[in-house]
Design a protein around this motif. Structure first.
Motif, short mmCIF file in Angstrom:
data_model
loop_
_atom_site.label_atom_id
_atom_site.label_comp_id
_atom_site.label_asym_id
_atom_site.label_seq_id
_atom_site.Cartn_x
_atom_site.Cartn_y
_atom_site.Cartn_z
N THR A 63 -5.08 -5.21 -4.36
CA THR A 63 -4.37 -3.98 -4.66
C THR A 63 -5.30 -2.84 -4.28
O THR A 63 -6.41 -2.73 -4.80
CB THR A 63 -4.00 -3.90 -6.16
N PRO A 68 -0.02 5.22 0.82
CA PRO A 68 0.39 4.17 1.77
C PRO A 68 -0.04 4.41 3.21
O PRO A 68 -0.32 3.46 3.93
CB PRO A 68 1.91 4.12 1.64
N GLY A 93 9.07 -0.37 4.11
CA GLY A 93 8.26 -0.36 2.90
C GLY A 93 7.09 -1.33 2.90
O GLY A 93 6.49 -1.57 1.86
N HIS A 109 2.81 -4.58 0.69
CA HIS A 109 3.86 -3.75 0.11
C HIS A 109 3.29 -2.36 -0.13
O HIS A 109 2.40 -2.17 -0.96
CB HIS A 109 4.38 -4.37 -1.19
N ARG A 111 3.41 1.05 -1.61
CA ARG A 111 4.02 1.81 -2.70
C ARG A 111 3.40 3.20 -2.71
O ARG A 111 2.32 3.41 -2.16
CB ARG A 111 3.79 1.08 -4.02
N ASP A 113 1.72 4.91 -4.86
CA ASP A 113 0.40 5.06 -5.48
C ASP A 113 -0.59 3.94 -5.15
O ASP A 113 -1.77 4.05 -5.42
CB ASP A 113 0.55 5.17 -7.00
N ARG A 114 -0.11 2.84 -4.57
CA ARG A 114 -0.98 1.71 -4.28
C ARG A 114 -0.33 0.80 -3.23
O ARG A 114 0.86 0.91 -2.96
CB ARG A 114 -1.28 0.91 -5.55
N THR A 115 -1.13 -0.08 -2.69
CA THR A 115 -0.63 -1.09 -1.75
C THR A 115 -1.09 -2.45 -2.23
O THR A 115 -2.26 -2.65 -2.54
CB THR A 115 -1.19 -0.82 -0.33
#
Length: 177
Positions: A63, A68, A93, A109, A111, A113-115
């Motif tokens: 994570t 992104p 996405g 993935h 997102r 605020d995070r990947t």
């Protein structure tokens, strides 16, 4: 002199023909022994330790705590630098990282605020999950590069189960839901 040279050439040709047939028979015999070992308990016992290790490598997830765009560029750069990564392509996405052309299927993935990046499915052939060492190298390189860029990284784990759908004769394993 020419007679001796002729005899040597004939001997070489005959030995080459004999070697061709012997080599083929040995290869077929070796293949049959390997198949019998894998069907029996011996083959499973020989591969269970290393297979467990490779399965743990395949279950590694990362994570990355950044936007992104930044993490997508980092993943594309780091994963694309590995020789066995054949493609890094965008998906809605997400980013898909292809190792050796198809499997394992790695998806990042993206997102706001995070990947989260990890293996979504893999093939299991000859007693081992395929591509584990490559994925392990990519995860290590991503962790190192993200750390150098000041991106927060946390590691997780996934479990896999055998899918009901075989692909090209190989077992397919997917993330346990």
């Amino acid at each position: 002199m020419f007679r001796n040279l002729g005899l040597i050439l004939v001997a070489i040709v005959l030995l080459s023909i004999v070697w061709f047939f012997v080599k083929g028979k040995v290869s077929r015999t070796h293949e049959q022994v390997r198949e019998r070992a894998l069907e029996g308990g011996f083959g499973r016992a020989m591969t269970s330790g290393p297979a467990t290790k490779h399965l743990a490598m395949m279950g590694r997830t990362l994570t990355l705590g950044a936007d992104p765009q930044r993490t997508g560029e980092l993943i594309a750069h780091v994963a694309g630098a590995d020789d066995r990564v054949t493609a890094v392509r965008p998906e809605e996405g997400a980013l898909v990282v292809e190792i050796d052309g198809s499997r394992p299927l790695v998806r990042a993935h993206l997102r706001p605020d995070r990947t989260v990046i990890g293996v979504d499915e893999m093939s299991w052939e000859m007693g081992f999950p395929q591509g584990a060492q490559v994925w392990n190298r990519v995860v290590d390189a991503l962790t190192e590069s993200a750390g150098k860029q000041g991106i927060a990284v946390s590691e997780g784990a996934r479990e896999f189960v055998r899918a009901d759908r075989p692909s090209d004769g190989a077992e397919v394993w997917v993330v346990r839901s």
